[in-house]
Design an enzyme around this catalytic site. Structure first.
Site, PDB file in Angstrom:
ATOM      1  CD  GLU A   1      33.063   8.959  26.746  1.00  0.00           C
ATOM      2  OE1 GLU A   1      34.245   8.567  26.615  1.00  0.00           O
ATOM      3  OE2 GLU A   1      32.519   9.756  25.976  1.00  0.00           O
TER       4      GLU A   1
ATOM      5  CD  GLU B   1      36.645  12.658  26.163  1.00  0.00           C
ATOM      6  OE1 GLU B   1      37.400  12.633  25.179  1.00  0.00           O
ATOM      7  OE2 GLU B   1      36.547  11.718  26.969  1.00  0.00           O
TER       8      GLU B   1
HETATM    9  C1  FCB Z   1      36.675   9.289  24.768  1.00  0.00           C
HETATM   10  C2  FCB Z   1      35.642   9.683  23.742  1.00  0.00           C
HETATM   11  C3  FCB Z   1      34.832   8.527  23.223  1.00  0.00           C
HETATM   12  C4  FCB Z   1      35.680   7.288  23.039  1.00  0.00           C
HETATM   13  C5  FCB Z   1      36.460   6.987  24.285  1.00  0.00           C
HETATM   14  C6  FCB Z   1      37.295   5.735  24.213  1.00  0.00           C
HETATM   15  O1  FCB Z   1      37.741  10.189  24.722  1.00  0.00           O
HETATM   16  O2  FCB Z   1      34.749  10.624  24.279  1.00  0.00           O
HETATM   17  O3  FCB Z   1      34.215   8.949  22.033  1.00  0.00           O
HETATM   18  O4  FCB Z   1      36.476   7.425  21.930  1.00  0.00           O
HETATM   19  O5  FCB Z   1      37.290   8.062  24.593  1.00  0.00           O
END
Ligand code: FCB
Length: 457
Positions: free
Chosen positions: A356, A164
């Protein structure tokens, strides 16, 4: 009936600062998150990652849980200050040894490691020299990447460069909600360029070290949001396009197509004079293509125009009538389909991992200790359903990683938000499978086919 390819990768993700703990043990150097957490008011209830989920000491048990769930790949991050406590030169062998043991344990259970190089814990010593605002940090990052590629690359075949970079640049240097807590838009834009360039240089270095025949795959993990205009008005549509350039295309375009999006680049250059780009930077970025794109997906954004004379003239609107997670993030699974289809069209159908996806809810253990997180199951199932649709429509989707394997330190929210499919009792550090872990076990067993079931313990 939903069908996933036979070799589809079902995984789960974590990151070093959020789970490891042992922050002051075995030679680990300080990171910017240690510093940030110590500033009063920055993190919920003054919490920090000193102990977190104590994964550093309990990794064997945690890999055992992954095996019990049937997870095929585990995405974790390497703490840079555990390898190079001051960011460069001197190696901390105990840190190296920890990741060797973790990787070997994973392989013993046939779980493919996916390692992230940078999930936000920059060595504090490098921050003292300007951190990501300093172009020199790019070289330090490539040196660090070089070392870990050589040390672990014989066994780790899936690599993420940056997690990110939008969040690193803007939450860290403009909004100030994350370490290092700066609030300067010009610097944030410059940081974004340094991150993108360092990504490309790490990809380049990886390919130099590991010849094609033995190489694995490498790519970034971007947080992406499909943008929806709040109304059909021309103004709102234009605002949504700009928000798309700012959040998504600023990173997607250079990484997948070798250039910055023109409109926003023009605005930043004209109003702020950044980013400064050296000769050769764009060539390096264009020449070192990733093998895949990692997508972190949580929610969509609904955008309206404003006349507040900000550089970015838009605001986010909270749609009413929607359901929200305990992060106050709108639940909008169709957005995942929209996002992936857009990427397929715009960037020539790259290979994608969902690196994610998941949700925080207020999990309450029952008297017998069980945790029935049906809201989470519902969230995950609906997103997996959208993935099946994407695959049917031709998206090159290779895998899916749930955020997160276990409850952990959720940055500025501390331990107040739980994303895990495994519950952590922060008093005893005991682990306990939530219902969603059993649901995921069945889903994996049936390669994506048990998704509607709510009948889990
Ligand atoms: C993302 C992050 C991860 C976690 C999730 C909920 O932005 O990469 O570390 O905090 O959100």
């Amino acid at each position: 009936m939903v069908e996933f390819p036979e070799n589809f990768v079902w995984g789960a993700a974590t990151s070093s600062y959020q789970i490891e703990g042992a922050a002051h043990e075995e030679g680990r150097g300080l990171s910017i998150w240690d510093t940030f957490c110590a500033i009063p008011g920055k993190v919920y209830a003054g919490q920090n990652g000193d102990i977190a989920a104590d994964h550093y000491h309990r990794y064997e048990e945690d890999v055992g849980l992954m095996r019990d769930i049937g997870i095929r790949s585990y995405r974790f991050s390497i703490a840079w200050p555990r390898i190079f406590p001051t960011g460069k030169n001197t190696i901390n062998w105990k840190g190296v040894d920890f990741y060797n043991r973790l990787i070997d344990k994973l392989l013993e259970y046939d779980i493919a490691p996916m390692a992230t190089l940078y999930h936000w814990d920059l060595p504090q010593a490098l921050q003292d020299l300007g951190g990501w605002t300093n172009r020199d940090t790019i070289s330090r990052f490539v040196d660090y990447a070089d070392y870990v590629f050589r040390a672990f690359g014989d066994r780790v075949k899936l690599w993420i460069t940056h997690n990110e970079p939008w969040v690193v640049a803007y939450a860290g240097h403009y909004i100030g909600r994350h370490a290092p807590g700066m609030t300067n838009l010009s610097k944030a834009v410059q940081v974004s360029h340094h991150l993108i360039l360092s990504h490309a240089k790490a990809v380049e270095r990886y390919r130099e070290i590991w010849p094609t025949s033995q190489a694995g795959k490498i790519g970034p993990a971007l947080n992406l949001y499909p943008m929806y205009p709040a109304t059909e008005s021309w103004e709102d549509k234009k605002a949504a396009e700009l928000a798309d350039e700012f959040h998504n295309r600023w990173f997607l375009d250079p990484i997948l197509a070798g250039k910055y999006p023109e409109k926003l680049f023009g605005i930043f250059k004209e109003k702020l004079g950044v980013p400064e780009i050296n000769d050769g930077d764009m060539e390096t970025i264009a020449a070192n293509r990733s093998n895949f794109l990692g997508v972190n997906f949580y929610f969509r954004k609904v955008i309206a125009a404003t006349d507040n004379h900000d550089i970015l003239c838009y605001k986010e609107v909270k749609p009413s009538g929607s359901k929200y997670t305990s992060m106050d993030w709108e639940i909008f699974p169709e957005g995942l389909h929209r996002m992936l289809m857009d990427i397929k069209e715009r960037y020539d159908n790259p290979h994608i991992y969902i690196t994610e996806n998941g949700a925080a809810f207020d999990d309450v253990p029952q008297a017998d200790g069980s945790i029935h997180d049906h809201d989470r199951i519902d969230y995950l199932a609906k997103h997996v359903e959208q993935l099946a649709k994407c695959i049917q429509e031709g998206v090159n989707l290779d895998g899916y990683y749930i955020w997160s394997l276990m409850d952990n330190f959720e940055w500025a929210f501390g331990f107040s938000k739980r994303f895990g499919i495994v519950y952590i009792d922060y008093g005893t550090l005991e682990r306990k499978m939530k219902s969603s872990a059993w649901w995921y076990r069945d889903l994996i067993k049936n390669n994506g086919c048990a998704i509607a079931s709510r009948n889990h313990p």
